[in-house]
Write a protein that holds these residues in place. Sequence first.
Motif: not given
Ligand code: PLP
Length: 390
Positions: A100-102, A174-176, A202-207, A237-239
């Motif tokens: 996962d990203v984290l 950017h989250n939030p 650079s976490d681009e999970i929302w890209g 996972s997000k999209a």
């Molecule tokens: C910015 C951001 N990074 C990572 C995650 C979680 O990703 P993962 O479940 O792949 O660790 C989220 C989940 O909401 C997120 O908003």
Amino acid sequence: MAMNPDMATTSDGAELSRLRSLTGIKWSRDPGDHLLAAWVADMDLAPAPVAVEAVQALVDRRDFGYNRHASAQLPAAFSDWQHENHGWKPDEEDLLPFSDVLHAIDMALWMHTKPGDGIVLFTPIYPPFIRAVEHGDRRLIDCPLDPDGWRLNRSTLEACIDHTTTAILMCNPHNPTGRAFDREELTAVAEVAEANDLLVISDEIWGDLTHPGATHIPFPTISAAADARSLTISAASKAFNLAGLRSAMAYVGHKDLAAQFEALPSHARGGLSTPGAESALACWTRGGPWLDEIRTHLTAQRDHLAGRLAADLPQVGFQLPEATYLMWLDLNQTGLGPDPATVIKEKAGVVLSPGEDFGHRGDGWVRLNVATSRDILDQILDRLVKLLAS
Ligand SMILES: Cc1ncc(COP(=O)(O)O)c(C=O)c1O
């Protein structure tokens, strides 16, 4: 808590029953069939059918053994997806899968920085970033986005850097706040990183979840120097609504960090689950049309929420997000106090993400997830209107 009968009435009872039968944390963490969950970033909408079919095919074949079928194809699929959607063609050789990203973020901070190092976060910020920095005794360098537009300001960033700083950890979009940073802002990050020899994560999970008019710019496309300083991480996972299946892809442009990953014992990086890999592969190769529909729905939800807030709850402050399905709401003028999420949960039965989790600048704020049906979003709003009128 005693159940307020108003909270049980719903015009879409079947959908609420379905959601409440799920075991995922969004709807099961807080017991009570009067609650409406709009906190964690999972969608209520069913995941992409191509992902469901991919997982179903594994089940149908009883295909649960060691398996490289999808994971072997995933770097090429990710690179093609990024190229087609965001104009970035990462070299497959530089892509590493993570569970996962984290996981990738924690590993990079752990290997590449040391206790006492300063790590820049653009606040308010997704809470696990705060934990990722603080758990390893790194020092959180609080670099606020400009609350008027949530822009990333070069001089604020420059002023934050000190001799202990070794990395910038950002998420774009950017989250939030839902900002999709523009070229000028990302160039500032790249140049400040270059001047101070910083790693940029650079976490681009929302890209993939921008709204019309906004563009997601992958950080490595800013310049060759930005590329060479970056760890850029994404996931399906997000999209595509697959967070529980666990899979992510990291691009390691930073050569020293790549060598550190390379030097790890072979299983320390973990790996993808077969459902995680199969579903991501299906989405990145065949998920585009579904995603287009979902993005249209999410933009309509955002706009509906914005319209109702303006009409019914003018005391709630917000700026229209350019990306994500999240809304960052300022409730400081509502009289609900510094922790409005707790009051709203207790008195209105709506579960939101408390602003204080996003850093000290979040007091009096909440994050609301609009990735649900129109009916449920309206029920959430009706409850907020009633609470604030009382
Ligand atoms: C910015 C951001 N990074 C990572 C995650 C979680 O990703 P993962 O479940 O792949 O660790 C989220 C989940 O909401 C997120 O908003």
